[in-house]
Design a protein around this motif. Structure first.
Motif, PDB file in Angstrom:
ATOM      1  N   VAL A  90       0.854  -1.182   0.000  1.00  0.00           N
ATOM      2  CA  VAL A  90       0.000   0.000   0.000  1.00  0.00           C
ATOM      3  C   VAL A  90       0.896   1.241   0.000  1.00  0.00           C
ATOM      4  CG1 VAL A  90      -1.851   1.250   1.163  1.00  0.00           C
ATOM      5  CG2 VAL A  90      -1.723  -1.254   1.351  1.00  0.00           C
ATOM      6  N   PHE A  91       0.671   2.122  -0.985  1.00  0.00           N
ATOM      7  CA  PHE A  91       1.404   3.385  -1.078  1.00  0.00           C
ATOM      8  C   PHE A  91       0.410   4.540  -0.992  1.00  0.00           C
ATOM      9  CE2 PHE A  91       4.036   0.345  -3.375  1.00  0.00           C
ATOM     10  CZ  PHE A  91       5.324   0.665  -2.977  1.00  0.00           C
ATOM     11  N   VAL A  92       0.760   5.559  -0.242  1.00  0.00           N
ATOM     12  CA  VAL A  92      -0.090   6.752  -0.152  1.00  0.00           C
ATOM     13  C   VAL A  92       0.781   7.988  -0.363  1.00  0.00           C
ATOM     14  CG1 VAL A  92      -1.674   8.114   1.261  1.00  0.00           C
ATOM     15  CG2 VAL A  92      -1.664   5.611   1.469  1.00  0.00           C
ATOM     16  N   LEU A  93       0.340   8.858  -1.277  1.00  0.00           N
ATOM     17  CA  LEU A  93       1.031  10.117  -1.536  1.00  0.00           C
ATOM     18  C   LEU A  93       0.067  11.260  -1.228  1.00  0.00           C
ATOM     19  CD1 LEU A  93       3.728  11.310  -2.770  1.00  0.00           C
ATOM     20  CD2 LEU A  93       2.380  11.641  -4.860  1.00  0.00           C
ATOM     21  N   PRO A  94       0.213  11.923  -0.056  1.00  0.00           N
ATOM     22  CA  PRO A  94      -0.697  13.034   0.268  1.00  0.00           C
ATOM     23  C   PRO A  94      -0.396  14.277  -0.573  1.00  0.00           C
ATOM     24  CG  PRO A  94       0.974  12.759   1.991  1.00  0.00           C
ATOM     25  CD  PRO A  94       1.195  11.658   1.000  1.00  0.00           C
ATOM     26  N   LYS A  95      -1.456  14.893  -1.105  1.00  0.00           N
ATOM     27  CA  LYS A  95      -1.327  16.135  -1.891  1.00  0.00           C
ATOM     28  C   LYS A  95      -2.380  17.109  -1.353  1.00  0.00           C
ATOM     29  CE  LYS A  95       0.754  16.054  -5.712  1.00  0.00           C
ATOM     30  NZ  LYS A  95       2.123  16.487  -6.143  1.00  0.00           N
ATOM     31  N   HIS A 112      -7.982  18.902  -4.856  1.00  0.00           N
ATOM     32  CA  HIS A 112      -9.337  18.530  -4.445  1.00  0.00           C
ATOM     33  C   HIS A 112      -9.637  17.070  -4.773  1.00  0.00           C
ATOM     34  CE1 HIS A 112     -10.369  22.623  -3.414  1.00  0.00           C
ATOM     35  NE2 HIS A 112      -9.992  23.042  -4.605  1.00  0.00           N
ATOM     36  N   LYS A 113      -9.074  16.612  -5.873  1.00  0.00           N
ATOM     37  CA  LYS A 113      -9.406  15.259  -6.338  1.00  0.00           C
ATOM     38  C   LYS A 113      -8.449  14.230  -5.741  1.00  0.00           C
ATOM     39  CE  LYS A 113     -11.222  14.844 -10.428  1.00  0.00           C
ATOM     40  NZ  LYS A 113     -11.468  14.748 -11.897  1.00  0.00           N
ATOM     41  N   THR A 114      -8.958  13.025  -5.538  1.00  0.00           N
ATOM     42  CA  THR A 114      -8.141  11.899  -5.068  1.00  0.00           C
ATOM     43  C   THR A 114      -8.280  10.745  -6.040  1.00  0.00           C
ATOM     44  OG1 THR A 114      -8.302  12.497  -2.724  1.00  0.00           O
ATOM     45  CG2 THR A 114      -7.836  10.195  -3.216  1.00  0.00           C
ATOM     46  N   TYR A 115      -7.153  10.089  -6.339  1.00  0.00           N
ATOM     47  CA  TYR A 115      -7.154   8.907  -7.198  1.00  0.00           C
ATOM     48  C   TYR A 115      -6.750   7.688  -6.380  1.00  0.00           C
ATOM     49  CZ  TYR A 115      -7.642  11.298 -11.687  1.00  0.00           C
ATOM     50  OH  TYR A 115      -8.134  12.019 -12.755  1.00  0.00           O
ATOM     51  N   GLY A 116      -7.460   6.616  -6.581  1.00  0.00           N
ATOM     52  CA  GLY A 116      -7.084   5.325  -6.000  1.00  0.00           C
ATOM     53  C   GLY A 116      -6.889   4.339  -7.130  1.00  0.00           C
ATOM     54  N   ASN A 148       0.494 -10.209  -4.902  1.00  0.00           N
ATOM     55  CA  ASN A 148       0.856  -9.878  -6.288  1.00  0.00           C
ATOM     56  C   ASN A 148       0.260  -8.534  -6.705  1.00  0.00           C
ATOM     57  OD1 ASN A 148       2.172 -10.802  -8.770  1.00  0.00           O
ATOM     58  ND2 ASN A 148       0.113 -10.969  -9.643  1.00  0.00           N
ATOM     59  N   MET A 149      -0.199  -7.750  -5.700  1.00  0.00           N
ATOM     60  CA  MET A 149      -0.940  -6.528  -6.005  1.00  0.00           C
ATOM     61  C   MET A 149      -0.376  -5.313  -5.280  1.00  0.00           C
ATOM     62  SD  MET A 149      -4.836  -7.982  -6.247  1.00  0.00           S
ATOM     63  CE  MET A 149      -5.379  -6.619  -7.286  1.00  0.00           C
ATOM     64  N   THR A 150      -0.715  -4.151  -5.826  1.00  0.00           N
ATOM     65  CA  THR A 150      -0.285  -2.864  -5.267  1.00  0.00           C
ATOM     66  C   THR A 150      -1.484  -1.920  -5.227  1.00  0.00           C
ATOM     67  OG1 THR A 150       1.929  -3.115  -6.213  1.00  0.00           O
ATOM     68  CG2 THR A 150       1.274  -0.894  -5.573  1.00  0.00           C
ATOM     69  N   LEU A 151      -1.659  -1.254  -4.095  1.00  0.00           N
ATOM     70  CA  LEU A 151      -2.688  -0.224  -3.958  1.00  0.00           C
ATOM     71  C   LEU A 151      -1.992   1.118  -3.803  1.00  0.00           C
ATOM     72  CD1 LEU A 151      -5.722   0.557  -3.535  1.00  0.00           C
ATOM     73  CD2 LEU A 151      -5.312   0.256  -1.081  1.00  0.00           C
ATOM     74  N   PHE A 152      -2.377   2.085  -4.637  1.00  0.00           N
ATOM     75  CA  PHE A 152      -1.762   3.412  -4.593  1.00  0.00           C
ATOM     76  C   PHE A 152      -2.862   4.461  -4.515  1.00  0.00           C
ATOM     77  CE2 PHE A 152      -0.152   7.190  -6.954  1.00  0.00           C
ATOM     78  CZ  PHE A 152       0.869   7.542  -6.080  1.00  0.00           C
ATOM     79  N   VAL A 153      -2.739   5.368  -3.537  1.00  0.00           N
ATOM     80  CA  VAL A 153      -3.713   6.442  -3.375  1.00  0.00           C
ATOM     81  C   VAL A 153      -2.966   7.776  -3.355  1.00  0.00           C
ATOM     82  CG1 VAL A 153      -5.566   7.407  -1.954  1.00  0.00           C
ATOM     83  CG2 VAL A 153      -5.212   4.922  -2.025  1.00  0.00           C
ATOM     84  N   VAL A 154      -3.426   8.723  -4.167  1.00  0.00           N
ATOM     85  CA  VAL A 154      -2.814  10.045  -4.210  1.00  0.00           C
ATOM     86  C   VAL A 154      -3.912  11.098  -4.152  1.00  0.00           C
ATOM     87  CG1 VAL A 154      -2.739   9.957  -6.753  1.00  0.00           C
ATOM     88  CG2 VAL A 154      -1.308  11.611  -5.534  1.00  0.00           C
ATOM     89  N   GLY A 155      -3.722  12.103  -3.271  1.00  0.00           N
ATOM     90  CA  GLY A 155      -4.719  13.162  -3.152  1.00  0.00           C
ATOM     91  C   GLY A 155      -4.713  13.763  -1.763  1.00  0.00           C
ATOM     92  N   ASN A 156      -5.773  14.472  -1.430  1.00  0.00           N
ATOM     93  CA  ASN A 156      -5.883  15.158  -0.144  1.00  0.00           C
ATOM     94  C   ASN A 156      -6.349  14.179   0.927  1.00  0.00           C
ATOM     95  OD1 ASN A 156      -6.069  17.012   1.861  1.00  0.00           O
ATOM     96  ND2 ASN A 156      -7.573  18.319   0.869  1.00  0.00           N
ATOM     97  N   ILE A 210       0.297  10.733 -12.150  1.00  0.00           N
ATOM     98  CA  ILE A 210       1.009  10.091 -11.037  1.00  0.00           C
ATOM     99  C   ILE A 210       0.404   8.728 -10.739  1.00  0.00           C
ATOM    100  CG2 ILE A 210       1.545  10.237  -8.571  1.00  0.00           C
ATOM    101  CD1 ILE A 210       1.593  13.302  -8.883  1.00  0.00           C
ATOM    102  N   ALA A 211      -0.928   8.673 -10.645  1.00  0.00           N
ATOM    103  CA  ALA A 211      -1.595   7.405 -10.311  1.00  0.00           C
ATOM    104  C   ALA A 211      -1.350   6.338 -11.373  1.00  0.00           C
ATOM    105  CB  ALA A 211      -3.100   7.649 -10.136  1.00  0.00           C
TER     106      ALA A 211
END
Length: 431
Positions: free
Chosen positions: A24-29, A33-37, A197-205, A378-379
């Protein structure tokens, strides 16, 4: 939880590997306003022969893409509608090596994230719904079959990789998808959609600690099989297997030419850092030789050998790497010969010098920093660009580290005359 600060980028990336193996990766921005998962599995169209240990299974071509389509359909309705009710838009895509599911939203982030994780981890297939999907995907395949650029791309891939499944359309063929069953889909799902075998990435506020804890609790409530090492099998290929030239006809106005170079896998660096440097150095070499500000490009353009349709790309992924140079031309042999000569003579080319490299590196860095303004970029790019422990955010350091000798060494490692191939997509001949 790991925390990595990229001071040059003013970014902080949070990472957690859960007990079930999910990364699990999280990049706070904070200013967005928008968040991508984005939820990705390391499974794509080329993975058609696989298993655990020595027991291998061969599945129909196009099944990874077929599975992606079917994941959105559940017994109680369509997942797209649920995302819509929660104010999110959703999508998915399959590449040669990855399948990714994503949503974007401005609010209800946890609800949408839970929907994303839960629907990907809850497959539902029946023979009836599988048969229905074959007609839909069959139409998609026919649409791509009518696309000259798509046929051009897979034409050169078939020349370079006649045995490797890379040359097969990501969606498969009408014949191959006809063989897909619900049992096939479940088998592929349980093999490749394991959290390890999986990756979860979330970027946003978002708040990283809170979000990772939320995901951790979601996963703790579910049961998964033991982690096993997946063995993928690909046919052995040598440089002698490359088809030097082939052509086909389609209703196009001018011949579409593509010149390909197939990379030898045993020539690749094994270290992740050096692999990313190799890819960057080759991209810089091709820009030096044939970028739209190079003397070679301007000369060929003025001579009418190339025009605005000219472009090139270098692709490097697991089990393959290649470059392709393409464009429309009235004189395909002249086009291909001119590009080939420039590439083969790269070490003596006056364009390949430190002064030009310095300018190109600045340009490449500028484009990179500009792209970080797009959360969508980025996502989508993040999970495609995982090289071991390196990520998308290590790219600036890599670019800055490249010197002219790195560019020349990458060229020597990759550009071999016997690895070239040509494919022409020609206008239909009058009968």
């Amino acid at each position: 939880m790991e925390k990595k600060v990229y001071e040059q980028l003013n970014e902080t990336l949070y990472k957690e590997v859960l007990p079930n193996g999910l990364r699990v990766f999280v990049l706070p921005k904070k200013d967005f306003h928008k968040t991508y998962g984005l939820f990705s599995t390391n499974y794509g169209s080329i993975d058609n022969e696989f298993g655990y240990g020595n027991e291998l299974t061969r599945v129909p071509d196009g099944i990874a893409h077929f599975l992606e389509h079917k994941m959105f359909e559940k017994e109680d309705g369509d997942v797209f509608q649920l995302f819509g009710k929660q104010g999110a838009s959703a999508n998915a895509f399959t590449s040669f090596t990855k399948t990714s599911y994503l949503f974007s939203a401005t609010d209800n982030i946890k609800e949408n994230l839970q929907t994303l994780i839960d629907f990907v981890q809850d497959p539902y297939f029946t023979e009836e719904t599988v048969e229905k999907e074959k007609g839909i995907i069959g139409q998609e395949i026919q649409m791509y079959d009518d696309d000259p650029n798509w046929r051009q791309f897979f034409g050169i891939l078939k020349n370079m990789y006649p045995k490797h499944p890379l040359h097969i359309d990501i969606a498969g063929t009408i014949e191959s998808i006809a063989e897909i069953t619900a049992e096939n889909l479940y088998h592929c799902y349980h093999t490749f959609y394991h959290p390890s075998n999986m990756t979860l990435f979330v970027v946003g506020n978002v708040e990283p600690e809170d979000l990772i804890e939320f995901v951790s609790q979601n996963q703790a409530q579910k049961e998964f099989a033991e982690i096993q090492t997946i063995h993928r099998h690909f046919p052995e290929e040598s440089i002698e297997d490359i088809v030097p030239f082939s052509r086909m006809e389609m209703p196009v106005n001018r011949t579409k030419v593509v010149l390909g170079i197939k990379g030898a896998q045993d020539n690749l660096p094994t270290d992740a850092y050096e692999l990313l440097r190799f890819r960057t150095a080759l991209n810089l070499l091709f820009q030096l030789l044939l970028g739209n500000t190079s003397e070679n490009y301007l000369r060929l353009y003025n001579e009418g050998v190339i025009d605005d349709t000219f472009g090139f790309e270098f692709s490097l992924d697991r089990s393959f790497h290649f470059a392709d140079f393409s464009g429309d031309s009235q004189t395909p042999d002249v086009f291909a010969k001119a590009i080939e000569e420039i590439l083969l003579d790269f070490a003596q080319d006056p364009e390949v010098k430190e002064e030009n490299l310095t300018l190109l590196k600045k340009k490449m860095l500028g484009k990179y920093f500009q792209s970080l303004n797009s959360l969508e970029f980025i996502a989508n790019q993040f999970t495609q660009d995982l090289f071991g422990e390196l990520t998308l955010f290590d790219v600036p350091e890599i670019i800055q580290s490249i010197e002219i000798q790195d560019v020349l060494q990458a060229g020597e490692r990759f550009i071999q005359q016997e690895a070239f191939s040509r494919f022409y997509l020609e206008p239909l001949k009058e009968k």
